[in-house]
Design a protein around this motif. Structure first.
Motif, PDB file in Angstrom:
ATOM      1  N   GLU A 216     -15.162  48.220  15.390  1.00 40.34           N
ATOM      2  CA  GLU A 216     -15.943  48.272  16.624  1.00 40.34           C
ATOM      3  C   GLU A 216     -15.129  48.771  17.811  1.00 40.34           C
ATOM      4  OE1 GLU A 216     -17.559  44.352  16.881  1.00 40.34           O
ATOM      5  OE2 GLU A 216     -19.286  44.843  15.585  1.00 40.34           O
ATOM      6  N   GLN A 217     -13.803  48.815  17.680  1.00 45.74           N
ATOM      7  CA  GLN A 217     -12.948  49.305  18.761  1.00 45.74           C
ATOM      8  C   GLN A 217     -12.369  50.692  18.472  1.00 45.74           C
ATOM      9  OE1 GLN A 217     -10.195  46.175  20.390  1.00 45.74           O
ATOM     10  NE2 GLN A 217     -10.971  44.988  18.677  1.00 45.74           N
ATOM     11  N   ALA A 218     -12.750  51.279  17.342  1.00 38.65           N
ATOM     12  CA  ALA A 218     -12.128  52.531  16.907  1.00 38.65           C
ATOM     13  C   ALA A 218     -12.804  53.755  17.524  1.00 38.65           C
ATOM     14  CB  ALA A 218     -12.172  52.628  15.386  1.00 38.65           C
ATOM     15  N   ASP A 219     -12.001  54.785  17.746  1.00 37.12           N
ATOM     16  CA  ASP A 219     -12.515  56.092  18.159  1.00 37.12           C
ATOM     17  C   ASP A 219     -12.860  56.953  16.956  1.00 37.12           C
ATOM     18  OD1 ASP A 219     -11.842  56.179  21.265  1.00 37.12           O
ATOM     19  OD2 ASP A 219     -10.124  55.289  20.247  1.00 37.12           O
ATOM     20  N   VAL A 220     -12.150  56.734  15.847  1.00 36.36           N
ATOM     21  CA  VAL A 220     -12.368  57.466  14.601  1.00 36.36           C
ATOM     22  C   VAL A 220     -12.382  56.455  13.465  1.00 36.36           C
ATOM     23  CG1 VAL A 220     -11.545  59.292  13.050  1.00 36.36           C
ATOM     24  CG2 VAL A 220     -11.097  59.442  15.519  1.00 36.36           C
ATOM     25  N   VAL A 221     -13.366  56.580  12.577  1.00 39.35           N
ATOM     26  CA  VAL A 221     -13.407  55.745  11.375  1.00 39.35           C
ATOM     27  C   VAL A 221     -13.523  56.660  10.162  1.00 39.35           C
ATOM     28  CG1 VAL A 221     -14.611  53.950  10.085  1.00 39.35           C
ATOM     29  CG2 VAL A 221     -14.503  53.829  12.585  1.00 39.35           C
ATOM     30  N   LEU A 222     -12.604  56.496   9.223  1.00 36.87           N
ATOM     31  CA  LEU A 222     -12.629  57.199   7.942  1.00 36.87           C
ATOM     32  C   LEU A 222     -12.846  56.140   6.873  1.00 36.87           C
ATOM     33  CD1 LEU A 222      -9.587  59.587   8.531  1.00 36.87           C
ATOM     34  CD2 LEU A 222     -12.008  60.076   8.897  1.00 36.87           C
ATOM     35  N   LEU A 223     -14.043  56.138   6.290  1.00 41.61           N
ATOM     36  CA  LEU A 223     -14.504  55.012   5.478  1.00 41.61           C
ATOM     37  C   LEU A 223     -14.741  55.412   4.023  1.00 41.61           C
ATOM     38  CD1 LEU A 223     -15.486  51.977   5.920  1.00 41.61           C
ATOM     39  CD2 LEU A 223     -17.801  52.936   5.899  1.00 41.61           C
ATOM     40  N   ASP A 224     -14.545  54.456   3.148  1.00 41.53           N
ATOM     41  CA  ASP A 224     -14.793  54.599   1.719  1.00 41.53           C
ATOM     42  C   ASP A 224     -16.214  55.105   1.449  1.00 41.53           C
ATOM     43  OD1 ASP A 224     -15.116  54.285  -1.018  1.00 41.53           O
ATOM     44  OD2 ASP A 224     -14.753  52.126  -1.021  1.00 41.53           O
ATOM     45  N   GLY A 225     -16.293  56.276   0.796  1.00 37.51           N
ATOM     46  CA  GLY A 225     -17.592  56.839   0.434  1.00 37.51           C
ATOM     47  C   GLY A 225     -17.668  57.168  -1.042  1.00 37.51           C
ATOM     48  N   THR A 226     -17.054  56.347  -1.882  1.00 35.77           N
ATOM     49  CA  THR A 226     -16.884  56.679  -3.296  1.00 35.77           C
ATOM     50  C   THR A 226     -18.203  57.087  -3.952  1.00 35.77           C
ATOM     51  OG1 THR A 226     -15.034  55.122  -3.420  1.00 35.77           O
ATOM     52  CG2 THR A 226     -15.974  55.878  -5.500  1.00 35.77           C
ATOM     53  N   LEU A 227     -19.207  56.219  -3.928  1.00 39.84           N
ATOM     54  CA  LEU A 227     -20.471  56.489  -4.622  1.00 39.84           C
ATOM     55  C   LEU A 227     -21.651  56.434  -3.657  1.00 39.84           C
ATOM     56  CD1 LEU A 227     -19.966  54.332  -7.853  1.00 39.84           C
ATOM     57  CD2 LEU A 227     -19.526  56.784  -7.553  1.00 39.84           C
ATOM     58  N   TRP A 228     -22.692  57.186  -3.992  1.00 38.37           N
ATOM     59  CA  TRP A 228     -23.924  57.127  -3.212  1.00 38.37           C
ATOM     60  C   TRP A 228     -24.740  55.898  -3.581  1.00 38.37           C
ATOM     61  CZ3 TRP A 228     -25.947  59.050   1.029  1.00 38.37           C
ATOM     62  CH2 TRP A 228     -27.326  58.921   1.258  1.00 38.37           C
ATOM     63  N   ASP A 229     -24.930  55.673  -4.879  1.00 40.60           N
ATOM     64  CA  ASP A 229     -25.730  54.545  -5.360  1.00 40.60           C
ATOM     65  C   ASP A 229     -24.875  53.574  -6.160  1.00 40.60           C
ATOM     66  OD1 ASP A 229     -28.377  55.053  -4.409  1.00 40.60           O
ATOM     67  OD2 ASP A 229     -28.548  56.663  -5.882  1.00 40.60           O
ATOM     68  N   GLU A 230     -25.304  52.332  -6.200  1.00 32.58           N
ATOM     69  CA  GLU A 230     -24.596  51.295  -6.935  1.00 32.58           C
ATOM     70  C   GLU A 230     -24.447  51.638  -8.416  1.00 32.58           C
ATOM     71  OE1 GLU A 230     -22.652  47.733  -7.766  1.00 32.58           O
ATOM     72  OE2 GLU A 230     -23.137  48.565  -5.798  1.00 32.58           O
ATOM     73  N   ASP A 231     -25.505  52.212  -9.018  1.00 36.07           N
ATOM     74  CA  ASP A 231     -25.482  52.498 -10.457  1.00 36.07           C
ATOM     75  C   ASP A 231     -25.304  53.982 -10.763  1.00 36.07           C
ATOM     76  OD1 ASP A 231     -27.918  53.407  -9.531  1.00 36.07           O
ATOM     77  OD2 ASP A 231     -29.091  52.568 -11.191  1.00 36.07           O
ATOM     78  N   GLU A 232     -24.725  54.722  -9.858  1.00 34.05           N
ATOM     79  CA  GLU A 232     -24.609  56.182  -9.972  1.00 34.05           C
ATOM     80  C   GLU A 232     -23.957  56.628 -11.281  1.00 34.05           C
ATOM     81  OE1 GLU A 232     -21.919  59.329  -7.525  1.00 34.05           O
ATOM     82  OE2 GLU A 232     -23.288  58.094  -6.346  1.00 34.05           O
ATOM     83  N   LEU A 233     -22.836  56.029 -11.627  1.00 31.71           N
ATOM     84  CA  LEU A 233     -22.110  56.450 -12.824  1.00 31.71           C
ATOM     85  C   LEU A 233     -22.856  56.069 -14.103  1.00 31.71           C
ATOM     86  CD1 LEU A 233     -18.434  55.594 -11.809  1.00 31.71           C
ATOM     87  CD2 LEU A 233     -19.669  57.751 -11.558  1.00 31.71           C
ATOM     88  N   ILE A 234     -23.547  54.943 -14.066  1.00 31.43           N
ATOM     89  CA  ILE A 234     -24.325  54.524 -15.229  1.00 31.43           C
ATOM     90  C   ILE A 234     -25.489  55.480 -15.464  1.00 31.43           C
ATOM     91  CG2 ILE A 234     -25.773  52.677 -16.178  1.00 31.43           C
ATOM     92  CD1 ILE A 234     -24.018  50.697 -14.607  1.00 31.43           C
ATOM     93  N   ARG A 235     -26.207  55.847 -14.401  1.00 31.56           N
ATOM     94  CA  ARG A 235     -27.342  56.774 -14.541  1.00 31.56           C
ATOM     95  C   ARG A 235     -26.910  58.145 -15.046  1.00 31.56           C
ATOM     96  NH1 ARG A 235     -29.094  58.484 -10.379  1.00 31.56           N
ATOM     97  NH2 ARG A 235     -27.969  57.394  -8.703  1.00 31.56           N
ATOM     98  N   LEU A 236     -25.727  58.582 -14.644  1.00 34.23           N
ATOM     99  CA  LEU A 236     -25.228  59.877 -15.094  1.00 34.23           C
ATOM    100  C   LEU A 236     -24.648  59.818 -16.504  1.00 34.23           C
ATOM    101  CD1 LEU A 236     -23.458  61.100 -11.825  1.00 34.23           C
ATOM    102  CD2 LEU A 236     -25.542  62.050 -12.847  1.00 34.23           C
ATOM    103  N   GLY A 237     -24.451  58.613 -17.014  1.00 36.15           N
ATOM    104  CA  GLY A 237     -23.928  58.469 -18.362  1.00 36.15           C
ATOM    105  C   GLY A 237     -22.440  58.724 -18.482  1.00 36.15           C
ATOM    106  N   VAL A 238     -21.705  58.591 -17.384  1.00 35.70           N
ATOM    107  CA  VAL A 238     -20.262  58.872 -17.432  1.00 35.70           C
ATOM    108  C   VAL A 238     -19.415  57.598 -17.442  1.00 35.70           C
ATOM    109  CG1 VAL A 238     -20.554  61.092 -16.311  1.00 35.70           C
ATOM    110  CG2 VAL A 238     -20.069  59.086 -14.915  1.00 35.70           C
ATOM    111  N   ALA A 239     -20.021  56.444 -17.169  1.00 33.34           N
ATOM    112  CA  ALA A 239     -19.277  55.184 -17.169  1.00 33.34           C
ATOM    113  C   ALA A 239     -20.280  54.041 -17.240  1.00 33.34           C
ATOM    114  CB  ALA A 239     -18.410  55.053 -15.924  1.00 33.34           C
ATOM    115  N   HIS A 240     -19.775  52.872 -17.544  1.00 33.71           N
ATOM    116  CA  HIS A 240     -20.617  51.679 -17.618  1.00 33.71           C
ATOM    117  C   HIS A 240     -20.345  50.739 -16.460  1.00 33.71           C
ATOM    118  CE1 HIS A 240     -21.997  52.842 -21.593  1.00 33.71           C
ATOM    119  NE2 HIS A 240     -20.741  53.014 -21.969  1.00 33.71           N
ATOM    120  N   ARG A 241     -19.771  51.275 -15.391  1.00 37.26           N
ATOM    121  CA  ARG A 241     -19.400  50.437 -14.259  1.00 37.26           C
ATOM    122  C   ARG A 241     -20.236  50.752 -13.029  1.00 37.26           C
ATOM    123  NH1 ARG A 241     -13.202  50.922 -13.160  1.00 37.26           N
ATOM    124  NH2 ARG A 241     -13.659  53.141 -13.369  1.00 37.26           N
ATOM    125  N   THR A 242     -20.584  49.719 -12.295  1.00 40.71           N
ATOM    126  CA  THR A 242     -21.272  49.882 -11.017  1.00 40.71           C
ATOM    127  C   THR A 242     -20.230  50.077  -9.918  1.00 40.71           C
ATOM    128  OG1 THR A 242     -21.234  47.525 -10.511  1.00 40.71           O
ATOM    129  CG2 THR A 242     -23.118  48.353 -11.804  1.00 40.71           C
TER     130      THR A 242
END
Length: 307
Positions: A216-242
């Motif tokens: 809340e005090q930052a001028d710039v925030v660079l944030l974790d954006g690993t996945l779009w959806d919780e089950d993204e890798l499972i739906r794509l069939g590339v992993a069994h992890r959320t």
């Protein structure tokens, strides 16, 4: 205080060597311009002394692409003065081995991370075998310290590490599955002269009050954006992890970061550590459009800011 984004993707980069997802196909077709390197920053108090935040497998290429990190004027002089680690993940530490030659720099990490790098994944003993001049510093959590300049005595960067997870990397869990305080941190980088600050949080599962206060005090925030959806890798069939299984929060959904990220007062709110499968990597995608409508975006490799 100068900041350079050296890379913006999660482990494997873009394109990932074994991936044929839509983003990787598009990146290959675009050639060199379509590539993204793995997530890392360079920070300097004065433009002369430079410090890396995380050392990725791409570190040699990242440094070669940034003139400020070029060696000189002496044959083995370098502006690199140190490396700070957010965690002990492979995509943040493998590059340390590429920096082994005559290592006259300082490594900062929390005690939990240093323990892993001393024993489970013995990077530090390997580095010491190549250089007796490597300095290792146990980094405090929730207590600020300074990164010194090279040429400007009044310049400095204040660093504050905030714990965001106690989960060790997968390879370390096999030997010690117990939670470790300080296993994953976010960094707040502040210019004491201007009061301006940047928060770098490439690994985040939930937003704790301690980190929210920094955001809340930052001028710039660079944030974790690993996945779009919780089950993204499972739906794509590339992993069994959320996303939660990987200790990351997705961008999308009722518990996604985009829900609150756009409400922060920071001038620049950018995602980093974006997985190659994340549809928001496509600039023409509806997902990317949604981010921009919320005042968010994905950082580009080579993006720079002075605070």
């Amino acid at each position: 205080m100068r900041i350079r984004v050296l890379g913006t993707t999660a482990g494997g980069g873009l394109p990932q060597w074994n991936c044929n997802c839509a983003n990787c196909r598009r990146a290959r077709a675009a050639g060199p311009s379509g590539r993204r390197l793995q997530s890392s920053l360079a920070v300097s108090p004065d433009g002369a002394a430079w410090y890396l935040i995380n050392a990725t497998p791409d570190v040699r290429e990242q440094m070669a692409h940034f003139r400020a990190l070029a060696p000189g004027p002496g044959i083995r002089d370098t502006p690199l003065r140190g490396v700070l680690l957010t965690d002990a993940e492979l995509d943040h530490t493998l590059g340390l081995l590429n920096l082994r030659e005559n290592a006259r720099w300082t490594l900062w990490a929390t005690p939990a991370v240093l323990h892993v790098l001393e024993s489970v994944y013995p990077v530090l003993p390997i580095l010491r075998a190549y250089s007796s001049e490597l300095q290792v510093r146990a980094m405090p959590v929730d207590r600020a310290f300074m990164l010194p300049p090279e040429r400007a005595p009044g310049a400095s960067v204040q660093v504050l590490a905030t714990e965001v997870s106690r989960r060790l990397p997968v390879y370390a869990q096999a030997l010690s599955g117990a939670p470790a305080p300080g296993a994953v941190v976010a960094f707040t980088l502040t210019n004491p002269a201007t009061g301006r600050r940047l928060v770098y949080a490439p690994g985040l599962r939930r937003l704790e009050a301690s980190l929210r206060a920094q955001l809340e005090q930052a001028d710039v925030v660079l944030l974790d954006g690993t996945l779009w959806d919780e089950d993204e890798l499972i739906r794509l069939g590339v992993a069994h992890r959320t996303a939660a299984d990987m200790d990351h929060a997705p961008m999308n959904g009722s518990h996604g970061t985009a829900r609150w990220f756009g409400e922060l007062p920071a001038r620049w709110k950018l995602y980093v550590h974006v997985n190659n499968t994340n549809p928001a990597l496509d600039p023409s995608s509806p997902e990317r459009r949604r981010l921009r409508e919320a005042g968010l975006d994905i950082a580009e490799d080579g993006w720079e800011v002075e605070l």
